[in-house]
Design a protein around this motif. Structure first.
Motif, PDB file in Angstrom:
ATOM      1  N   PRO A 120       0.840  -1.208   0.000  1.00 39.48           N
ATOM      2  CA  PRO A 120       0.000   0.000   0.000  1.00 39.48           C
ATOM      3  C   PRO A 120       0.868   1.247   0.000  1.00 39.48           C
ATOM      4  N   ILE A 121       0.558   2.176  -0.898  1.00 39.81           N
ATOM      5  CA  ILE A 121       1.396   3.368  -1.030  1.00 39.81           C
ATOM      6  C   ILE A 121       0.562   4.649  -1.001  1.00 39.81           C
ATOM      7  N   SER A 122       1.255   5.725  -0.648  1.00 41.91           N
ATOM      8  CA  SER A 122       0.692   7.068  -0.736  1.00 41.91           C
ATOM      9  C   SER A 122       1.467   7.819  -1.809  1.00 41.91           C
ATOM     10  N   LEU A 123       0.771   8.664  -2.558  1.00 41.43           N
ATOM     11  CA  LEU A 123       1.422   9.454  -3.600  1.00 41.43           C
ATOM     12  C   LEU A 123       1.555  10.922  -3.183  1.00 41.43           C
ATOM     13  N   GLY A 124       1.332  11.190  -1.894  1.00 42.14           N
ATOM     14  CA  GLY A 124       1.462  12.554  -1.384  1.00 42.14           C
ATOM     15  C   GLY A 124       0.414  12.865  -0.347  1.00 42.14           C
ATOM     16  N   ASP A 125       0.433  14.092   0.158  1.00 42.28           N
ATOM     17  CA  ASP A 125      -0.461  14.487   1.242  1.00 42.28           C
ATOM     18  C   ASP A 125      -1.850  14.888   0.766  1.00 42.28           C
ATOM     19  N   THR A 126      -2.021  15.128  -0.542  1.00 47.77           N
ATOM     20  CA  THR A 126      -3.321  15.559  -1.046  1.00 47.77           C
ATOM     21  C   THR A 126      -4.031  14.403  -1.742  1.00 47.77           C
ATOM     22  N   ARG A 127      -5.336  14.499  -1.822  1.00 51.69           N
ATOM     23  CA  ARG A 127      -6.109  13.473  -2.529  1.00 51.69           C
ATOM     24  C   ARG A 127      -6.089  13.781  -4.022  1.00 51.69           C
ATOM     25  N   LEU A 128      -5.662  12.845  -4.797  1.00 51.90           N
ATOM     26  CA  LEU A 128      -5.505  13.045  -6.239  1.00 51.90           C
ATOM     27  C   LEU A 128      -6.608  12.342  -7.018  1.00 51.90           C
ATOM     28  N   ARG A 129      -6.961  12.919  -8.159  1.00 49.77           N
ATOM     29  CA  ARG A 129      -7.861  12.224  -9.074  1.00 49.77           C
ATOM     30  C   ARG A 129      -7.144  11.002  -9.621  1.00 49.77           C
ATOM     31  N   THR A 130      -7.927  10.060 -10.128  1.00 47.23           N
ATOM     32  CA  THR A 130      -7.362   8.822 -10.655  1.00 47.23           C
ATOM     33  C   THR A 130      -6.273   9.088 -11.684  1.00 47.23           C
ATOM     34  N   GLU A 131      -6.585   9.935 -12.669  1.00 45.08           N
ATOM     35  CA  GLU A 131      -5.621  10.166 -13.747  1.00 45.08           C
ATOM     36  C   GLU A 131      -4.385  10.914 -13.259  1.00 45.08           C
ATOM     37  N   THR A 132      -4.564  11.806 -12.278  1.00 45.97           N
ATOM     38  CA  THR A 132      -3.420  12.527 -11.720  1.00 45.97           C
ATOM     39  C   THR A 132      -2.530  11.582 -10.937  1.00 45.97           C
ATOM     40  N   ALA A 133      -3.143  10.709 -10.150  1.00 44.00           N
ATOM     41  CA  ALA A 133      -2.387   9.740  -9.367  1.00 44.00           C
ATOM     42  C   ALA A 133      -1.551   8.839 -10.279  1.00 44.00           C
ATOM     43  N   ALA A 134      -2.124   8.447 -11.402  1.00 46.16           N
ATOM     44  CA  ALA A 134      -1.408   7.578 -12.336  1.00 46.16           C
ATOM     45  C   ALA A 134      -0.198   8.284 -12.923  1.00 46.16           C
ATOM     46  N   VAL A 135      -0.353   9.557 -13.274  1.00 48.28           N
ATOM     47  CA  VAL A 135       0.761  10.320 -13.835  1.00 48.28           C
ATOM     48  C   VAL A 135       1.829  10.575 -12.768  1.00 48.28           C
ATOM     49  N   VAL A 136       1.416  10.863 -11.538  1.00 50.63           N
ATOM     50  CA  VAL A 136       2.371  11.070 -10.447  1.00 50.63           C
ATOM     51  C   VAL A 136       3.177   9.797 -10.209  1.00 50.63           C
ATOM     52  N   ALA A 137       2.509   8.659 -10.196  1.00 47.42           N
ATOM     53  CA  ALA A 137       3.202   7.386  -9.999  1.00 47.42           C
ATOM     54  C   ALA A 137       4.207   7.147 -11.115  1.00 47.42           C
ATOM     55  N   CYS A 138       3.790   7.414 -12.332  1.00 46.79           N
ATOM     56  CA  CYS A 138       4.652   7.230 -13.496  1.00 46.79           C
ATOM     57  C   CYS A 138       5.883   8.136 -13.408  1.00 46.79           C
ATOM     58  N   HIS A 139       5.663   9.376 -13.056  1.00 47.18           N
ATOM     59  CA  HIS A 139       6.763  10.337 -12.960  1.00 47.18           C
ATOM     60  C   HIS A 139       7.699   9.989 -11.807  1.00 47.18           C
ATOM     61  N   THR A 140       7.149   9.529 -10.710  1.00 47.40           N
ATOM     62  CA  THR A 140       7.971   9.142  -9.559  1.00 47.40           C
ATOM     63  C   THR A 140       8.939   8.030  -9.945  1.00 47.40           C
ATOM     64  N   VAL A 141       8.426   7.035 -10.653  1.00 43.90           N
ATOM     65  CA  VAL A 141       9.281   5.928 -11.100  1.00 43.90           C
ATOM     66  C   VAL A 141      10.378   6.432 -12.035  1.00 43.90           C
ATOM     67  N   ALA A 142      10.003   7.304 -12.969  1.00 47.43           N
ATOM     68  CA  ALA A 142      10.965   7.813 -13.945  1.00 47.43           C
ATOM     69  C   ALA A 142      12.090   8.617 -13.253  1.00 47.43           C
ATOM     70  N   VAL A 143      11.701   9.497 -12.328  1.00 45.95           N
ATOM     71  CA  VAL A 143      12.698  10.338 -11.648  1.00 45.95           C
ATOM     72  C   VAL A 143      13.621   9.505 -10.775  1.00 45.95           C
ATOM     73  N   LEU A 144      13.062   8.574 -10.011  1.00 49.63           N
ATOM     74  CA  LEU A 144      13.891   7.755  -9.135  1.00 49.63           C
ATOM     75  C   LEU A 144      14.842   6.878  -9.938  1.00 49.63           C
ATOM     76  N   ASN A 145      14.398   6.433 -11.094  1.00 46.19           N
ATOM     77  CA  ASN A 145      15.277   5.644 -11.954  1.00 46.19           C
ATOM     78  C   ASN A 145      16.474   6.483 -12.419  1.00 46.19           C
ATOM     79  N   GLU A 146      16.230   7.749 -12.731  1.00 47.91           N
ATOM     80  CA  GLU A 146      17.302   8.629 -13.195  1.00 47.91           C
ATOM     81  C   GLU A 146      18.323   8.880 -12.080  1.00 47.91           C
ATOM     82  N   LEU A 147      17.889   8.770 -10.836  1.00 49.08           N
ATOM     83  CA  LEU A 147      18.786   9.030  -9.703  1.00 49.08           C
ATOM     84  C   LEU A 147      19.623   7.814  -9.312  1.00 49.08           C
ATOM     85  N   GLN A 148      19.320   6.675  -9.940  1.00 50.48           N
ATOM     86  CA  GLN A 148      20.044   5.456  -9.593  1.00 50.48           C
ATOM     87  C   GLN A 148      21.503   5.537 -10.070  1.00 50.48           C
TER      88      GLN A 148
END
Length: 241
Positions: free
Chosen positions: A213-241
């Motif tokens: 179970p995960i949280s994508l932040g402190d605010t409640r996000l719409r479905t489509e926003t949450a999906a984009v945030v998750a996608c971007h989080t993965v992309a950014v963290l991968n770049e930091l590896q």
């Protein structure tokens, strides 16, 4: 001049030429004003980028000769986003476009117990993915799966070995998504529910199948926003590896 990327799924590594259909040929000749001798850049959506010369330019059919083929390196991870269709179709289409631009490998629309929308226009969604791939100059076309009921999805996931995450709005204990991807997994599945969230049955089933179970932040996000945030989080963290 900026590169214009074209798409031709039949191209292979050893292809020497190809023909474009009437719709694409009209775009090449009438809209882009391309003529014989011009160079086009084409992808097959499977990682290959072809440099080709336009040998015959007609609004009815264009023929190109392959000059060079290179392979675009794939991402070091595989991201599968499993996202419930939104009540307003335009919002899901926005998610498809942005996720493709950021970087996603596979998308599955999941029909949940609280889903307001249970049908989608697969052909329309595929066109959006294709357009976003070309616009962002990528050579890998994301895989779009057919819609699947949550019960069937969980059955199929029983043997899945990817790192699995579920974003939900219940008060259960959750970890911030950006802090759970250590070490960075090679295959990642992120499950995001509808506006009405997952049912307790769906959530419990996911937890029993080792979805984190995960949280994508402190605010409640719409479905489509949450999906984009998750996608971007993965992309950014991968770049930091």
């Amino acid at each position: 001049m900026s590169i214009q990327l074209f798409y031709h799924p039949a191209l292979q590594l050893d292809s020497t030429n190809c023909f474009f259909d009437k719709e694409e040929s009209q775009h090449i000749v009438k809209v882009l004003r391309k003529k014989a001798g011009d160079v086009l850049h084409i992808t097959n959506g499977k990682g290959q980028l072809f440099e080709a010369q336009l040998d015959f330019a007609s609004p009815k059919q264009c023929e190109v000769r392959i000059l060079k083929c290179t392979t675009q390196s794939p991402r070091s991870y595989y991201l599968h986003l499993v996202v419930a269709p939104t009540k307003m179709n335009e919002r899901y289409e926005w998610f498809l476009e942005k996720a493709t631009e950021i970087g996603v490998d596979e998308i599955t629309p999941i029909i949940c117990e609280h889903s307001d929308r249970t049908t989608i226009k697969v052909e329309r969604f595929e066109k959006i993915l294709l357009s976003a791939m070309k616009q962002s100059l990528q050579c890998y076309l994301p895989k779009l799966n057919a819609p699947i009921a949550s019960t069937q999805f969980f059955k199929a996931m029983k043997t899945d070995t990817s790192a699995k995450y579920i974003a939900h709005c219940y008060e259960n204990e959750k970890r911030l998504f950006s802090r759970t991807l250590t070490p960075f997994p090679e295959r990642i599945t992120v499950l995001i529910g509808p506006e009405g969230d997952f049912s307790t049955t769906e959530l419990n089933t996911a937890l029993q199948q080792a979805f984190v179970p995960i949280s994508l932040g402190d605010t409640r996000l719409r479905t489509e926003t949450a999906a984009v945030v998750a996608c971007h989080t993965v992309a950014v963290l991968n770049e930091l590896q």
